[in-house]
Design an enzyme around this catalytic site. Structure first.
Site, PDB file in Angstrom:
ATOM      1  CG  HIS A   1       3.685  14.636   8.710  1.00  0.00           C
ATOM      2  ND1 HIS A   1       4.574  15.677   8.873  1.00  0.00           N
ATOM      3  CD2 HIS A   1       4.432  13.581   8.312  1.00  0.00           C
ATOM      4  CE1 HIS A   1       5.793  15.260   8.587  1.00  0.00           C
ATOM      5  NE2 HIS A   1       5.735  13.981   8.246  1.00  0.00           N
ATOM      6  CD  GLU A   2       3.147   9.944   8.358  1.00  0.00           C
ATOM      7  OE1 GLU A   2       3.636   9.622   7.262  1.00  0.00           O
ATOM      8  OE2 GLU A   2       3.841  10.300   9.332  1.00  0.00           O
TER       9      GLU A   2
ATOM     10  CD  GLU B   1       9.139  15.372   6.954  1.00  0.00           C
ATOM     11  OE1 GLU B   1       8.914  14.279   6.381  1.00  0.00           O
ATOM     12  OE2 GLU B   1       8.758  15.605   8.109  1.00  0.00           O
TER      13      GLU B   1
ATOM     14  CG  HIS C   1       5.189  11.704   3.861  1.00  0.00           C
ATOM     15  ND1 HIS C   1       6.329  12.246   3.311  1.00  0.00           N
ATOM     16  CD2 HIS C   1       5.306  11.876   5.204  1.00  0.00           C
ATOM     17  CE1 HIS C   1       7.104  12.723   4.289  1.00  0.00           C
ATOM     18  NE2 HIS C   1       6.500  12.522   5.444  1.00  0.00           N
TER      19      HIS C   1
END
Ligand code: ZN
Length: 475
Positions: A239-240, A269, A243
């Site tokens: 997830h990170e 996101e 980003h």
């Protein structure tokens, strides 16, 4: 840098001095932004006109920031900052003690202040638009309503059908002893394979994982390791990393300008969700990585891939948003989105908010929180003044699929390549069509350019129905 350090390495008692340092810097930055000279410079630049797409975008971005900062009276800015700083610590205690009455007056105050803020900023249609725009430039409640209504219509029956066949997936098998060193090794291996550049990025530990950056060549992500579920930290790393890619691939020509980096929270996101869910929770990804996973975590050695794949994709209505699965997650967001509007428009009194929360939970997810801690007190956002923030999570989910479908249309081999741990074509498409533009285009323009269509819910609903009907063998 001070914030990154605060959340990673700062000793606990450093908090007070750090708060002072951060507020000094925030005050200096705000003063420079609202200075009359800044306004004169922007007006002069506007009069000269932007000579190319980047200069035009610079005018758009700086004008927007200046107008927002100057329209709100300084006294209100200070009051909001001070109220929210105190409300966050009140909320922390109230959540811990399940004390709704302790937090309610603060929420009341925050709603009131945000109403004043929205009126100072100004809005065309609905008060919510002024707050939403802080996180998602140009987005309005009128844009979101039909999307969220369609999503609700599609999701509620899907969840009900899944619940009837809940026994077809067993997620308890994910709870196995998870050696921390093995989690580190596995995460670093996968991040490296995906193309995370260790010369320009770091991975550190933090209680609440996040991504931050100080330029495109210094992008930092964090994770935390759980001792009985190794998959948690892997998905949070992916997830990170999503980003991080957005920031790492921002065009070099935009570096050190207001155009560098992600354009909105929703688009940001979409990048994290794409890597976390569409790549990391896909069958192809695990066809490649599951043997390595079994080596690192021997407790999985007797468990077939399909059981594991089902487990990491289990759908189960639950009380806590941050622990929700791909399908039910959006219902948590829709609940908050509806309540925020009702509170801001004065249709719901703060005193009635817990009952409204519980009614909606029962309606959407078939659950009633036994405590406020597991209900209305669970999230930090409202205490921090972040009304209007929640919808960006669901926008990210919707857009993650719309972007992924566009990437696949351009490179049909992407799913097969993911199954061979060849992520370069997908990463390259995202960098070329989304990341490198920074804030050059508005979220709306960027979506249109990258996918050839406006924001649309159809691909996302199709993805949810297809993926989870297969996993749960629904007819
Ligand atoms: Zn995120």
């Amino acid at each position: 840098m001070l914030s990154w350090d605060q959340r990673t390495y700062m000793p606990p008692l450093g908090a007070e001095a750090r708060a002072r340092q951060l507020s000094t810097l925030a005050k200096l930055a705000h003063e420079k932004l609202i200075a009359p000279q800044t306004g004169e410079l922007i007006a002069a630049a506007e009069a000269a006109g932007g000579r190319n797409v980047h200069e035009q975008a610079l005018l758009r971005v700086t004008r927007r920031a200046f107008d927002k900062a100057t329209r709100v009276p300084l006294a209100l800015v200070v009051e909001i900052a001070q109220t929210c700083a105190r409300a966050e610590s009140v909320w922390e205690t109230a959540k811990h003690q399940n004390d709704w009455a302790g937090f309610a007056p603060w929420l009341e105050k925050i709603v009131h202040l945000k109403q004043q803020y929205a009126r100072a900023i100004g809005f065309k249609q609905r008060i919510y638009d002024a707050l939403l725009d802080d996180f998602e430039e140009g987005m309005t409640a009128d844009d979101l309503d039909p999307l969220f209504a369609a999503l609700k219509d599609a999701t509620v029956p899907l969840v009900q059908a899944i619940v009837e066949h809940a026994d077809r997936v067993d997620a308890s098998l994910l709870h196995q002893p998870a050696d921390e060193a093995a989690q580190q090794r596995f995460a670093r291996r996968v991040l490296g394979d995906c193309g995370f550049d260790w010369q320009r990025g770091r991975l550190d530990l933090a209680a609440h994982p996040f991504c931050t950056n100080f330029g495109r060549d210094d992008v930092r992500i964090t994770t935390r390791f759980e001792h009985d579920n190794a998959s948690m930290s892997l998905f949070s790393c992916l997830h990170e990393m999503g980003h991080a890619f957005y920031e790492m691939h921002s065009g070099p020509e935009l570096e050190a300008t207001p155009l560098a980096g992600g354009v909105s929270l929703g688009i940001h996101e979409s990048q994290s969700r794409l890597w976390e869910n569409l790549v990391g929770r896909s069958h192809g990804f695990w066809q490649h990585y599951y043997p390595l996973w079994q080596q690192e975590f021997p407790a999985f050695s007797g468990l077939p891939l399909d059981g594991f794949y089902g487990a990491i994709n289990r759908v189960s209505p639950s009380l806590i948003r941050t622990q929700a699965d791909e399908v039910t997650y959006n219902l948590h967001i829709i609940l908050r989105y509806e309540m925020e509007q009702e509170l801001l428009e004065g249709r719901l009194a703060v005193a009635d908010a817990p009952a409204a929360w519980n009614t909606k939970m029962q309606h959407y997810l078939g659950l009633t929180p036994p405590t406020h801690r597991e209900g209305i007190l669970q999230d930090v956002h409202w205490s921090g003044g972040g009304l209007g923030y929640f919808p960006t999570y669901t926008l990210g989910n919707i857009l993650s699929v719309q972007f992924f479908e566009a990437a696949k249309a351009a490179h049909p081999a992407i799913p097969a390549e993911v199954g061979q741990a060849n992520f370069a074509p997908l990463r390259g498409w995202l960098a070329e069509n989304i990341h490198r533009h920074g804030k050059t285009f508005t979220p709306r323009e960027l979506t249109q350019r990258a996918t050839g269509s406006a924001l649309t819910i159809a691909p996302y609903v199709c993805y949810l129905k297809g993926k989870f009907s297969e996993i749960y063998r629904l007819s």
